[in-house]
Scaffold this motif. Structure first.
Motif, PDB file in Angstrom:
ATOM      1  N   ARG A 138      84.304  35.697  63.078  1.00 33.69           N
ATOM      2  CA  ARG A 138      85.150  35.818  61.897  1.00 33.69           C
ATOM      3  C   ARG A 138      85.290  34.531  61.086  1.00 33.69           C
ATOM      4  O   ARG A 138      85.571  34.581  59.879  1.00 33.69           O
ATOM      5  CB  ARG A 138      86.554  36.295  62.296  1.00 33.69           C
ATOM      6  N   PHE A 139      85.103  33.380  61.741  1.00 43.16           N
ATOM      7  CA  PHE A 139      85.425  32.114  61.067  1.00 43.16           C
ATOM      8  C   PHE A 139      84.213  31.224  60.798  1.00 43.16           C
ATOM      9  O   PHE A 139      84.370  30.159  60.199  1.00 43.16           O
ATOM     10  CB  PHE A 139      86.456  31.333  61.889  1.00 43.16           C
ATOM     11  N   TYR A 140      83.034  31.643  61.214  1.00 42.04           N
ATOM     12  CA  TYR A 140      81.872  30.764  61.077  1.00 42.04           C
ATOM     13  C   TYR A 140      80.688  31.489  60.461  1.00 42.04           C
ATOM     14  O   TYR A 140      80.359  32.620  60.851  1.00 42.04           O
ATOM     15  CB  TYR A 140      81.494  30.170  62.441  1.00 42.04           C
ATOM     16  N   THR A 141      80.070  30.809  59.502  1.00 42.69           N
ATOM     17  CA  THR A 141      78.857  31.279  58.849  1.00 42.69           C
ATOM     18  C   THR A 141      77.831  30.161  58.947  1.00 42.69           C
ATOM     19  O   THR A 141      78.152  29.012  58.591  1.00 42.69           O
ATOM     20  CB  THR A 141      79.112  31.623  57.372  1.00 42.69           C
ATOM     21  N   PRO A 142      76.626  30.426  59.423  1.00 44.30           N
ATOM     22  CA  PRO A 142      75.640  29.353  59.546  1.00 44.30           C
ATOM     23  C   PRO A 142      75.430  28.624  58.214  1.00 44.30           C
ATOM     24  O   PRO A 142      75.231  29.244  57.171  1.00 44.30           O
ATOM     25  CB  PRO A 142      74.368  30.095  59.973  1.00 44.30           C
ATOM     26  N   GLY A 143      75.532  27.301  58.281  1.00 44.76           N
ATOM     27  CA  GLY A 143      75.204  26.484  57.122  1.00 44.76           C
ATOM     28  C   GLY A 143      76.309  26.227  56.130  1.00 44.76           C
ATOM     29  O   GLY A 143      76.114  25.484  55.166  1.00 44.76           O
ATOM     30  N   ARG A 144      77.503  26.801  56.351  1.00 45.91           N
ATOM     31  CA  ARG A 144      78.565  26.603  55.363  1.00 45.91           C
ATOM     32  C   ARG A 144      79.933  26.612  56.026  1.00 45.91           C
ATOM     33  O   ARG A 144      80.158  27.281  57.035  1.00 45.91           O
ATOM     34  CB  ARG A 144      78.504  27.667  54.265  1.00 45.91           C
ATOM     35  N   SER A 145      80.854  25.879  55.418  1.00 44.61           N
ATOM     36  CA  SER A 145      82.222  25.797  55.902  1.00 44.61           C
ATOM     37  C   SER A 145      83.046  26.937  55.320  1.00 44.61           C
ATOM     38  O   SER A 145      82.528  27.833  54.638  1.00 44.61           O
ATOM     39  CB  SER A 145      82.832  24.460  55.486  1.00 44.61           C
ATOM     40  N   LEU A 146      84.331  26.895  55.552  1.00 45.72           N
ATOM     41  CA  LEU A 146      85.301  27.780  54.921  1.00 45.72           C
ATOM     42  C   LEU A 146      85.798  27.139  53.621  1.00 45.72           C
ATOM     43  O   LEU A 146      85.400  26.041  53.267  1.00 45.72           O
ATOM     44  CB  LEU A 146      86.459  28.036  55.882  1.00 45.72           C
ATOM     45  N   GLY A 147      86.701  27.831  52.932  1.00 44.94           N
ATOM     46  CA  GLY A 147      87.259  27.321  51.687  1.00 44.94           C
ATOM     47  C   GLY A 147      86.580  27.916  50.469  1.00 44.94           C
ATOM     48  O   GLY A 147      85.510  28.514  50.557  1.00 44.94           O
ATOM     49  N   GLN A 148      87.230  27.741  49.319  1.00 44.82           N
ATOM     50  CA  GLN A 148      86.725  28.338  48.084  1.00 44.82           C
ATOM     51  C   GLN A 148      85.456  27.661  47.575  1.00 44.82           C
ATOM     52  O   GLN A 148      84.677  28.268  46.844  1.00 44.82           O
ATOM     53  CB  GLN A 148      87.816  28.297  47.009  1.00 44.82           C
ATOM     54  N   ASN A 177     102.929  37.089  76.121  1.00 48.89           N
ATOM     55  CA  ASN A 177     103.504  36.951  74.781  1.00 48.89           C
ATOM     56  C   ASN A 177     102.448  36.700  73.713  1.00 48.89           C
ATOM     57  O   ASN A 177     102.755  36.632  72.526  1.00 48.89           O
ATOM     58  CB  ASN A 177     104.581  35.866  74.746  1.00 48.89           C
ATOM     59  N   ASN A 178     101.189  36.554  74.142  1.00 47.49           N
ATOM     60  CA  ASN A 178     100.066  36.461  73.206  1.00 47.49           C
ATOM     61  C   ASN A 178      99.354  37.802  73.042  1.00 47.49           C
ATOM     62  O   ASN A 178      98.411  37.922  72.260  1.00 47.49           O
ATOM     63  CB  ASN A 178      99.047  35.424  73.680  1.00 47.49           C
ATOM     64  N   GLY A 179      99.759  38.787  73.848  1.00 44.89           N
ATOM     65  CA  GLY A 179      99.157  40.105  73.773  1.00 44.89           C
ATOM     66  C   GLY A 179      98.232  40.453  74.919  1.00 44.89           C
ATOM     67  O   GLY A 179      97.580  41.500  74.900  1.00 44.89           O
ATOM     68  N   SER A 180      98.152  39.571  75.943  1.00 41.15           N
ATOM     69  CA  SER A 180      97.318  39.815  77.131  1.00 41.15           C
ATOM     70  C   SER A 180      95.861  40.114  76.763  1.00 41.15           C
ATOM     71  O   SER A 180      95.245  41.047  77.273  1.00 41.15           O
ATOM     72  CB  SER A 180      97.906  40.968  77.966  1.00 41.15           C
ATOM     73  N   PHE A 181      95.314  39.292  75.878  1.00 41.19           N
ATOM     74  CA  PHE A 181      93.923  39.456  75.463  1.00 41.19           C
ATOM     75  C   PHE A 181      92.982  38.770  76.458  1.00 41.19           C
ATOM     76  O   PHE A 181      93.386  37.883  77.215  1.00 41.19           O
ATOM     77  CB  PHE A 181      93.702  38.839  74.082  1.00 41.19           C
ATOM     78  N   ASP A 182      91.731  39.173  76.420  1.00 45.10           N
ATOM     79  CA  ASP A 182      90.679  38.497  77.172  1.00 45.10           C
ATOM     80  C   ASP A 182      90.273  37.256  76.379  1.00 45.10           C
ATOM     81  O   ASP A 182      89.777  37.367  75.246  1.00 45.10           O
ATOM     82  CB  ASP A 182      89.482  39.434  77.335  1.00 45.10           C
ATOM     83  N   PRO A 183      90.476  36.049  76.927  1.00 39.43           N
ATOM     84  CA  PRO A 183      90.146  34.836  76.170  1.00 39.43           C
ATOM     85  C   PRO A 183      88.707  34.780  75.676  1.00 39.43           C
ATOM     86  O   PRO A 183      88.461  34.336  74.540  1.00 39.43           O
ATOM     87  CB  PRO A 183      90.434  33.718  77.176  1.00 39.43           C
ATOM     88  N   LEU A 184      87.760  35.230  76.477  1.00 34.51           N
ATOM     89  CA  LEU A 184      86.362  35.160  76.056  1.00 34.51           C
ATOM     90  C   LEU A 184      86.073  36.132  74.916  1.00 34.51           C
ATOM     91  O   LEU A 184      85.254  35.840  74.030  1.00 34.51           O
ATOM     92  CB  LEU A 184      85.433  35.412  77.241  1.00 34.51           C
ATOM     93  N   GLU A 185      86.756  37.272  74.911  1.00 31.16           N
ATOM     94  CA  GLU A 185      86.600  38.196  73.789  1.00 31.16           C
ATOM     95  C   GLU A 185      87.177  37.590  72.518  1.00 31.16           C
ATOM     96  O   GLU A 185      86.599  37.722  71.425  1.00 31.16           O
ATOM     97  CB  GLU A 185      87.309  39.519  74.118  1.00 31.16           C
ATOM     98  N   ARG A 186      88.313  36.891  72.638  1.00 22.53           N
ATOM     99  CA  ARG A 186      88.908  36.247  71.464  1.00 22.53           C
ATOM    100  C   ARG A 186      88.028  35.100  70.965  1.00 22.53           C
ATOM    101  O   ARG A 186      87.921  34.869  69.760  1.00 22.53           O
ATOM    102  CB  ARG A 186      90.306  35.725  71.788  1.00 22.53           C
ATOM    103  N   LEU A 187      87.388  34.379  71.868  1.00 23.47           N
ATOM    104  CA  LEU A 187      86.466  33.318  71.461  1.00 23.47           C
ATOM    105  C   LEU A 187      85.296  33.907  70.677  1.00 23.47           C
ATOM    106  O   LEU A 187      84.890  33.371  69.634  1.00 23.47           O
ATOM    107  CB  LEU A 187      85.961  32.555  72.677  1.00 23.47           C
TER     108      LEU A 187
END
Length: 317
Positions: free
Chosen positions: A126-136, A110-120
């Protein structure tokens, strides 16, 4: 919209001796997690309203402790893109540490049968940039991947100082921290990440000492006491034994100053002091469990007058 104040009788060991100017001014951050839960048509609206309420409150920054989707929704690229957009709705900075729903549980049908390590790997990209957080208005952070080449994959482990308090995220997740003996790849991932988490936690307390921090705040996703036994908090099969029982707790005991542990996973708002080391309570560690899932609220943590106070942030019914 209302705000319910839960004051410093719960602070206990969290008294901090800051400078007079800092104590008078104080600062606040918002903790949230396990949000949004459910299909977009039901979950996104209330979550976006909560983000708008957080923007109105105007904390110095926010910390999302993982599970930005439920355990029964797709781990798709589209979902990841939607959640990245949600983080960019925060007018200030938001620091995010992963939960198990975003990757360890993605193998479910029901999650789409993804490979967990590929999703990690996708999360890290997609969510991390060295030296900076998310947000405006991103916050400047240090990443383990930059500071420790031997643990170069762990960009999600972050730390920063704010008004004399050292903050750190540690990638500790539910589902027993992904300790799965029946899957060789999962087991190897666990042992590698566990070693990185131990090194990062040790470095956080070392840095706190070097910078004469007044307190340490650690944020992660897992409810590490959920599977404790009658005899032990962290039995032999626990994926939290080394990072919590053998690392965090002795470090906090030696540190002696206030430690605030912030996590989600169990979805039940709570402030308590459940940790012990060598069968003795650790009064300098306070735990905050953020609400989540169907409880669409966040917690504003204010540091002022040498104490932490906790305030619920709610949206209109």
């Amino acid at each position: 919209m209302k705000t319910t104040l839960l004051r410093a009788g719960l602070a206990l060991g969290l008294v901090m001796s800051m400078s007079a100017a800092q104590a008078q001014q104080g600062f606040s951050f918002v903790a949230l997690g396990d949000l949004p839960y459910g299909p977009p048509e039901k979950a996104y609206g209330p979550y976006r309203a909560l983000i708008e309420r957080i923007n109105q409150v105007g904390p110095d920054f926010s910390v999302h402790v993982g599970d930005f989707k439920s355990g029964s929704t797709l781990c798709s690229d589209e979902e990841f893109a939607n959640q990245r957009e949600h983080f960019q709705r925060f007018k200030g900075a938001v620091v995010y540490t992963p939960g198990d729903n975003e990757w360890t549980d993605c193998h479910r049908a029901n999650n789409g049968s993804f490979d967990p390590l590929e999703r990690l790997a996708a999360l890290r990209q997609r969510f991390y940039t060295p030296g900076r957080s998310l947000g405006q208005q991103p916050l400047a952070v240090q990443n383990q991947s930059s500071l420790m080449p031997s643990h170069g994959r762990y960009i999600e482990n972050q730390r920063w100082m704010h008004q004399g308090v050292l903050f750190a995220t540690v990638h500790i997740v539910g589902s027993n921290n992904n300790l799965e003996s029946r899957n060789l790849a999962a087991a190897q991932e666990f042992f590698d990440r566990d070693a990185a988490n131990v090194a990062w936690t040790e470095a956080a307390f070392e840095q706190a000492g070097l910078q004469q921090a007044k307190a340490v705040v650690l944020a992660f996703q897992a409810d590490v006491l959920e599977a404790k036994s009658f005899w032990e908090d962290f039995p032999g099969g626990s994926g939290f034994r080394k990072i919590i029982g053998e690392t965090l707790l002795p470090l906090a005991s030696r540190w002696g100053k206030p430690v605030l542990v912030v996590h989600g996973d169990s979805h039940q708002f709570k402030i308590d002091q459940p940790f012990q080391f060598n069968k003795k309570p650790l009064p300098n560690i306070t735990r905050l469990i953020v609400p989540g899932a169907t409880d669409v609220r966040a917690v504003k943590v204010t540091v002022k007058n040498s104490a932490f106070s906790f305030e619920m942030i709610e949206i209109a019914p």
